[in-house]
Write a protein that holds these residues in place. Sequence first.
Motif, short mmCIF file in Angstrom:
data_model
loop_
_atom_site.label_atom_id
_atom_site.label_comp_id
_atom_site.label_asym_id
_atom_site.label_seq_id
_atom_site.Cartn_x
_atom_site.Cartn_y
_atom_site.Cartn_z
N UNK A 59 0.85 -1.06 -0.04
CA UNK A 59 -0.14 0.00 0.00
C UNK A 59 0.89 1.23 0.24
N UNK A 60 0.87 2.03 -1.05
CA UNK A 60 1.96 2.97 -1.31
C UNK A 60 1.33 4.25 -0.47
N UNK A 97 -11.24 -8.47 -5.19
CA UNK A 97 -11.44 -6.88 -4.89
C UNK A 97 -10.78 -6.63 -3.52
N UNK A 98 -10.11 -5.47 -3.46
CA UNK A 98 -9.60 -4.95 -2.19
C UNK A 98 -10.26 -3.47 -2.05
N UNK A 99 -10.66 -3.50 -0.90
CA UNK A 99 -11.33 -2.33 -0.35
C UNK A 99 -11.16 -2.14 0.93
N UNK A 100 -11.56 -0.66 1.40
CA UNK A 100 -11.85 -0.30 3.00
C UNK A 100 -13.22 -0.53 2.97
N UNK A 109 -6.72 1.26 -4.69
CA UNK A 109 -6.46 -0.09 -4.03
C UNK A 109 -6.06 -1.30 -5.19
N UNK A 110 -6.84 -0.81 -6.41
CA UNK A 110 -6.99 -1.65 -7.29
C UNK A 110 -5.50 -2.53 -7.85
N UNK A 111 -4.72 -1.50 -7.80
CA UNK A 111 -3.35 -1.73 -8.23
C UNK A 111 -2.95 -2.81 -7.65
N UNK A 115 0.01 -7.24 -8.12
CA UNK A 115 1.23 -7.43 -7.42
C UNK A 115 1.30 -8.81 -6.68
N UNK A 116 0.06 -9.24 -6.47
CA UNK A 116 -0.22 -10.49 -5.64
C UNK A 116 0.41 -11.60 -6.22
#
Length: 279
Positions: A59-60, A97-100, A109-111, A115-116
């Motif tokens: 998370x950048x 999906x990755x979200x808050x 966050x979709x980027x 990288x996974x």
Amino acid sequence: MKIFNLFIFLFFVTTLSNAQEAKQDFYKRSFIAYEGCEDSKDLERCYEISFHEFLAKHINRKALKDSIFFEAKKDTITVSASILYDENGKVVKRHSRISNPASNRIEGLEYLLDSIPTVKPVLDKKNNGVALSTRKLFGFYLNKAKDTIVPIFGYTPSEVPYEIIEKVPVYKGCDESMSNEDLKNCMNDKVVQLISENFRTNLAIKHNLKPGIQRIYVMFKIDKKGRVKDIVARGPHPEIEKEAIRVIKKIPRLKKPGYQRGKPVIVPFSIPIVFAVSD
């Protein structure tokens, strides 16, 4: 004379079931093996720790500075990750999906999906790869002064989205020994029946709603004791909103609340009630 037709849809997001819900003896490897977890005795636990560390690392600063995190009022934040791995262990981006969860936002966050790393997939007894969907929550300590986040291992938030809750709430009349998926379907049927039997459809005629498709968006939460609370409705008329709230208040106290990591948690729900008004 206007005619009112009512349709109810519960927004219960579901994904492919976890391999553990099937019989264990069907698999040679019943969970994916994340990088560095190949020899672990608990592949799921190792995956959870490793993925937690992956998020903290990737998370950048841009994501940290945007409103997903830095509008947060608390020092802890939650990231929800629903990842579908195919039979070769690769991430299926269109179904991941990755979200808050607090904002339900994915911007910024979709980027992370790119990288996974590829994992070793679930294997059946014949060594054939099997797709698996993982649904996890990850907690972080937010250091705004240094633009950093620190993973909180074993973190359990007070509120967990329904689609990724480990043990879903048990509605009155549903068998708590059923799988999560069956309990979701049972609750869906019970709530749809309750709304259908109690919603006063004549209000659409009384308040002269325009012909066509109308929607009422109802949000509520099941608290840690299984009670309905914080009901909010948005619809085409204030009286229609009040009616939706009145009906949802009729949901009885659930047999059991939702559980995450063995602890009772608050579970939010969203119910779009769609109805058609015709001349």
